[in-house]
Design an enzyme around this catalytic site. Structure first.
Site, PDB file in Angstrom:
ATOM      1  N   ASN A  89       0.811  -1.222   0.000  1.00 20.92           N
ATOM      2  CA  ASN A  89       0.000   0.000   0.000  1.00 20.92           C
ATOM      3  C   ASN A  89       0.846   1.273   0.000  1.00 20.92           C
ATOM      4  OD1 ASN A  89      -2.457   1.772   0.941  1.00 20.92           O
ATOM      5  ND2 ASN A  89      -0.870   2.048   2.506  1.00 20.92           N
ATOM      6  N   LYS A  95       1.978  17.023  -4.428  1.00 14.99           N
ATOM      7  CA  LYS A  95       0.725  17.764  -4.601  1.00 14.99           C
ATOM      8  C   LYS A  95       0.746  18.441  -5.976  1.00 14.99           C
ATOM      9  CE  LYS A  95      -0.707  17.280  -0.223  1.00 14.99           C
ATOM     10  NZ  LYS A  95      -1.649  16.227   0.084  1.00 14.99           N
ATOM     11  N   ALA A 192       4.208  12.012 -13.222  1.00 11.08           N
ATOM     12  CA  ALA A 192       5.147  11.072 -12.589  1.00 11.08           C
ATOM     13  C   ALA A 192       4.372  10.022 -11.792  1.00 11.08           C
ATOM     14  CB  ALA A 192       6.100  11.838 -11.675  1.00 11.08           C
ATOM     15  N   TYR A 193       3.336  10.474 -11.083  1.00  4.23           N
ATOM     16  CA  TYR A 193       2.531   9.542 -10.282  1.00  4.23           C
ATOM     17  C   TYR A 193       1.863   8.509 -11.194  1.00  4.23           C
ATOM     18  CZ  TYR A 193      -1.083   7.866  -7.076  1.00  4.23           C
ATOM     19  OH  TYR A 193      -1.911   7.075  -6.310  1.00  4.23           O
ATOM     20  N   LYS A 197       2.446   4.413 -11.289  1.00  2.00           N
ATOM     21  CA  LYS A 197       1.365   3.444 -11.066  1.00  2.00           C
ATOM     22  C   LYS A 197       1.155   2.555 -12.295  1.00  2.00           C
ATOM     23  CE  LYS A 197       0.237   4.423  -6.764  1.00  2.00           C
ATOM     24  NZ  LYS A 197       0.444   3.474  -5.664  1.00  2.00           N
ATOM     25  N   VAL A 230      -9.931   8.679  -2.197  1.00  2.00           N
ATOM     26  CA  VAL A 230     -10.121   8.485  -0.757  1.00  2.00           C
ATOM     27  C   VAL A 230      -9.584   9.672   0.049  1.00  2.00           C
ATOM     28  CG1 VAL A 230      -9.661   6.920   1.156  1.00  2.00           C
ATOM     29  CG2 VAL A 230      -9.811   6.005  -1.159  1.00  2.00           C
ATOM     30  N   THR A 232      -7.615  11.236   2.367  1.00  2.00           N
ATOM     31  CA  THR A 232      -6.414  10.954   3.166  1.00  2.00           C
ATOM     32  C   THR A 232      -5.532  12.196   3.073  1.00  2.00           C
ATOM     33  OG1 THR A 232      -5.214  10.088   1.263  1.00  2.00           O
ATOM     34  CG2 THR A 232      -6.438   8.474   2.566  1.00  2.00           C
TER      35      THR A 232
END
Ligand code: NAP
Length: 276
Positions: A89, A95, A192-193, A197, A230, A232
């Site tokens: 996880n 950001k 990049a994220y 993934k 979600v 978080t």
């Protein structure tokens, strides 16, 4: 050596990982390890669950640190002779308005999300016991980033024959291309994220294939998933799901019954297999 089943959740001192541990403590018939890179934050999270009458155990784990990964591996081998459930996880994201240069964001994001997750898998997959479950928390951002790759890259990432070495080569190339400011020219999306993934989802497809080839009789099920959007620290308060709701799909995959022969090697969202 203990014969008690054992589950490990990476990056579980807060957010979705914490909610996954909480749900597993209620539903998994064995020891559940909450892990954190910072022991103080980890113990604090354990204490919070203990106040609810739950009994998670704690082990330090920084997925960026091979020594830390190997310490956990040796501990699991010695105490349990293996592992029944692994939920990968832990992850990071800059950001949207972060002004860190894109090439730095690319290197740092891939280091944890792709290379850290891969290192965990390299060290811990050989420990998985028969009927074990592996859940790699990816994101819908992987499918949307895939759609924004060049046709050539899309073909590679959808290939049923791509090897782990080839995938690692592509992830390293993305980081290099961002350093040379040629990533868009080379067919990469500007995220990049998302690319990190893509790496997690494709890695899961490759690992499931390897399990089919090398350990077919062990009935291990390995999948990638998206928890949804979600609330978080990562996604912020405007997200639609609570951490408990975000934990639902990862927990469903972690607790698939022993007679299930799927999903395996899939990308799953809302407990439903998604096209890749
Ligand atoms: P979060 O609240 O930021 O929590 C991330 C967790 O990962 C924290 O416990 C963090 O520990 C840990 N972590 C980061 N780097 C680590 C490392 N090197 N070693 C060990 N632990 C590390 O994020 P989240 O929203 O719960 O995200 C959990 C997973 O879901 C991530 O993989 C994320 O990409 C994925 N996801 C989230 C959403 C969403 O909407 N929230 C959507 C799709 C996918 P520290 O407290 O020490 O930083």
């Amino acid at each position: 050596m203990s014969s008690v089943p054992v589950a490990v959740v990476t990056g579980s001192n807060k957010g979705i990982g914490f909610a996954i541990v909480q749900a597993l403590c209620k539903q998994f018939p064995g020891d559940v390890y909450l892990t954190a890179r910072d022991p103080g934050r980890g113990q604090e999270a354990v204490a919070k669950l203990q106040k609810e009458g739950l009994h998670p155990l704690f082990h330090q784990l920084d997925i960026d640190d091979l020594q830390s990964i190997r310490a956990l591996r040796d501990f699991l081998k010695e105490k349990y002779g293996g592992l029944n459930v692994l939920v990968n996880n832990a992850g990071i994201a800059f950001k949207v308005h972060d002004t860190t240069p894109f090439a730095v964001q690319a290197e740092v994001t891939l280091k944890t999300n792709f290379f850290g997750t891969r290192n965990i898998c390299t060290e811990l997959l050989p420990l998985m016991k028969p009927y074990g479950k592996v859940v790699n928390v990816s994101s819908m951002a992987s499918s949307s980033a895939l759609g924004r790759c060049s046709q050539e890259l899309q073909q590679k990432f959808r290939s049923d024959t791509i090897t782990e070495d080839e995938l690692v080569g592509l992830m390293n190339k993305f980081v290099e291309d961002t350093k040379n400011s040629v990533h868009e020219k080379e067919g990469w999306p500007n995220t990049a994220y998302g690319v990190s993934k893509i790496g997690v989802t494709v890695l899961s497809r490759i690992q499931a294939r390897m399990l089919n080839e090398k350990r077919k009789g062990d009935h291990i099920l390995l999948n990638a998933c998206c928890p949804g959007w979600v609330k978080t620290d990562r996604a912020g308060p405007q997200a639609t799901k609570s951490p408990d709701e975000g934990a639902e799909t990862p927990v469903y995959l972690a607790l698939l019954p022993s007679n299930a022969d799927g999903p395996h090697g899939q990308f799953v969202s809302d407990k439903t297999v998604q096209p890749w």
